[in-house]
Structure formats: C-alpha cells, structure tokens
Design a protein around this motif. Structure first.
Motif, short mmCIF file in Angstrom:
data_model
loop_
_atom_site.label_atom_id
_atom_site.label_comp_id
_atom_site.label_asym_id
_atom_site.label_seq_id
_atom_site.Cartn_x
_atom_site.Cartn_y
_atom_site.Cartn_z
N LYS A 77 46.65 -7.52 14.83
CA LYS A 77 46.96 -8.20 13.58
C LYS A 77 47.38 -7.17 12.53
O LYS A 77 46.59 -6.32 12.11
CB LYS A 77 45.73 -8.98 13.09
N ASN A 78 48.65 -7.20 12.15
CA ASN A 78 49.20 -6.30 11.14
C ASN A 78 49.04 -4.83 11.51
O ASN A 78 48.94 -3.96 10.64
CB ASN A 78 48.52 -6.55 9.77
N GLU A 133 40.34 -9.41 17.11
CA GLU A 133 41.75 -9.69 16.95
C GLU A 133 42.42 -9.87 18.31
O GLU A 133 41.92 -9.41 19.33
CB GLU A 133 42.46 -8.57 16.18
N THR A 134 43.54 -10.56 18.30
CA THR A 134 44.34 -10.74 19.51
C THR A 134 45.25 -9.53 19.68
O THR A 134 45.91 -9.09 18.73
CB THR A 134 45.19 -12.02 19.41
N GLU A 155 48.96 -11.89 26.03
CA GLU A 155 47.99 -11.73 24.96
C GLU A 155 46.60 -11.45 25.53
O GLU A 155 46.24 -11.95 26.59
CB GLU A 155 47.94 -12.99 24.08
#
Length: 365
Positions: free
Chosen positions: A66-67, A114-115, A139
C-alpha cells in the motif's frame, strides 16, 4: 491469494484469451513477517508455470504494498533470484511446459497488515517483441501474527549465525520433491559455528574436530515439548579431511526433532554420535541439555544446523519462521571469505529481544 493475467499493447485481447489459463503465478506458501535484527522481513517463493506451447522470457518483477514499492527487478537482478527449468540454465527463460521459482525477501521498518502485489512482466517468443509483452499478477496477504518465540539452542559463547538468502545452494533455496509436491524445509535454517574474539573457529590444527571450539558443546531444548524422532548412530570422522559427505537423505547426520506445538517441530542436526540423551516420546523442558554438537551428515566442520518445520520430516516439510527470546548481537562478518582466519567486525554489544540474528552475524546466547 488472487492470480490473473493481463496483456499489453496491440494484442491485448488475443493474449488475454490465449494465455490466462496457460501462464500461472502463485505463492508456494503464505508467509509471515519475521523480525531480523531491528527490521521485519517477509520470505516467500513465487511459482511460475508455463503450460502453453510458446517459450516466455521474464523481463520485470515489481512488488508493491500500500503506497510503497518493495522491489523492482529486471535483468541480472531478476535472474539472481530465479531458478528456471530451462535445460541451458537460462534463469529468465521459461520453456513451453516448463516452470520457474523466484525467491523473494522483503524488508520493512514498520510492520503493518497490507496486501502485497506481485506483477511479473514477460515476453512471448513466437511473436515480435514490440507487441507481445504481457504481465501476470498475484496478490499476497501475509500474516502479522506473533512468530514462535524460542529459547537458546546452544550454551553461552560466541556463535556465528551462518546463512544468506542469496546463496544459490544455501538452505533458503534448496527444494525437495515427494510425490510431485515440493517442500522447502530450510527456509529459515541457521548453521551455528562457535568462534572466538578474533574470528577463529578452532585452535592449532583445524583439521582435527577436537580442536573446533563448538565441538561437543551442549545442545539445548528451545521449548517444552515431546521428542518426535531421533537418529543417534551416524558415524563421525575424527578429521575434517577424512569426512565423506553422505546422500541428501542422510544430510542431517545424527539429529533430534522435538514437537513444540501442533505443526511445529524443532530440528537439531549434525549431532555427535551417542551423545543424544533423549528418545522418541520423552518430554523435555526448555533449557534441558539434550545432546552434544558433532560432525555428522553433510557438513564441512562441526556446527549445529537448526530450523523449525511444520512436520516431522527432515526433507519433506515447510520451514517456519521463528525468533529467539533474547541474545546479544556482538558483530558481523562482511563476508565469509577466508572464514576462521579473518576477524569479524565488532559492533556495540546489543541485546536483542524476540528477534532473529542477522545473516553471518556473531551473537551470544
């Protein structure tokens, strides 16, 4: 875990239709974050299968959260982490009907759920390269549960924690196959060799195992548990030069496996003949002396091989992450060239709680 394929360029629709069932990318085993040193690491393996009729060539692997971008690999950097079934040992080439493995280690300072997205770009060889680029995504949802915390496996003293996930033939990268299924028991294995303050592992004649500082040191139960299996009569040569390395099935030499929880077995390998004090079915307590360090099995010198696995099998089991309750980090080898003759790099003695030693670091339990 979600796996799907997309195509890029002029042939988007034909590629998607033709290859979505032929090229697959999956995670060998869902991983858990593990503390190594002061940061957290995620070890896992990407399995790539090419069930189509065309050879593919790997180009870019991007791994992101994530980000955050964790890794972006291409060319030699991607090849270093990849093992292909290609007969010519071209790691980035996956032949028709072939497969590949990509070994991943991610690092983060702050642990969070998080993924993780793995995007692998490749070329299909039977068409011009400018319009046959495709990519596949899988994922990953790693666990953030607390890892298994273990006591010390060895008596007090300076020990080098020898391992490196980048070693091509190291424990981290050696799979074993049984009935078509693959296993990686040594994913988190560590070889412990005792050293002194100037980096030597033996006194006087290093060929004699009696002169190695770790030889005959006490092996200690890392947790309460039940002894699951034992081998105690594997023979030992008195010198390193006379040692004959056995087949992989006997690589452990004399060993002990202790069930410390459901689906968790602590393995101690390369033990001294007739030094094992326990037998299958015995109950042990954390801190019990259970054997002595020896020189049996596939070994280049007296040391303890230690790992945690999900079942009582030396080869056909999955290696599990673990941390030690506490130890002191004393220093580290920048590399292991001329190990035993060059000193390790001393750093401020730091107490580590519930962590795993850094690769090739010198610690004291």
């Amino acid at each position: 875990m979600i796996t799907f394929l997309l195509g890029l360029g002029l042939l988007f629709e034909p590629l998607f239709a033709q290859n979505k069932e032929e090229i697959s990318l999956s995670i060998h085993q869902n991983p858990s974050w593990t503390k190594i040193g002061t940061n957290f690491f995620l070890y896992y393996e990407l399995q790539l299968k090419n069930a189509g009729t065309d050879t593919i060539e790997l180009k870019i692997l991007n791994i992101s959260g994530k980000n955050k971008s964790y890794l972006n690999l291409n060319g030699p950097k991607l090849a270093e982490r990849t093992k292909s079934s290609d007969q010519k040992n071209r790691n980035l080439i996956i032949p028709a009907g072939g497969s590949g493995l990509i070994y991943i280690e991610l690092e983060t300072e702050v642990l969070k759920a998080e993924t993780i997205v793995n995007k692998l770009e490749f070329w299909i060889h039977h068409r011009p390269k400018n319009n046959t680029t495709a990519f596949i995504i899988t994922e990953l949802h790693p666990t953030v549960t607390k890892p298994t915390v273990l006591g010390k496996p060895l008596q007090a003293g300076l020990w080098t924690a020898i391992y490196d996930p980048a070693w091509v033939s190291g424990h981290r990268r050696v799979f074993y196959s049984e009935k078509g299924k693959q296993f990686l028991p040594g994913r988190f294995a560590i070889d412990f060799i005792r050293v002194d303050s100037v980096g030597k592992y033996a006194s006087k004649n290093t060929d004699s195992i009696q002169n190695w500082f770790g030889y005959q040191n006490a092996i200690i139960a890392v947790a309460d548990g039940t002894v699951s299996s034992v081998l105690n009569d594997f023979k030992e040569s008195t010198t390193v030069s006379q040692h004959k390395s056995p087949a992989p099935e006997q690589a452990s030499g004399n060993y002990i496996s202790i069930k410390i929880a459901n689906g968790q077995y602590a393995f101690y390998e390369h033990l001294k003949p007739n030094s094992i004090r326990v037998k299958p079915g015995d109950k042990v307590k954390k801190g019990d002396i259970i054997a002595q360090l020896g020189f049996t099995g596939q070994s280049t010198g007296p040391h303890l091989h230690f790992h945690l696995a999900d079942r009582d099998n030396r080869l056909y089991a999955e290696g599990l992450p673990y941390v030690f309750e506490n130890f002191f980090q004393a220093g580290r080898y920048s590399n292991l060239d001329n190990f035993g003759n060059n000193p390790w790099q001393y750093k401020e003695r730091l107490k580590v709680r519930q962590g795993r030693p850094l690769s090739n670091s010198v610690i004291e339990f």
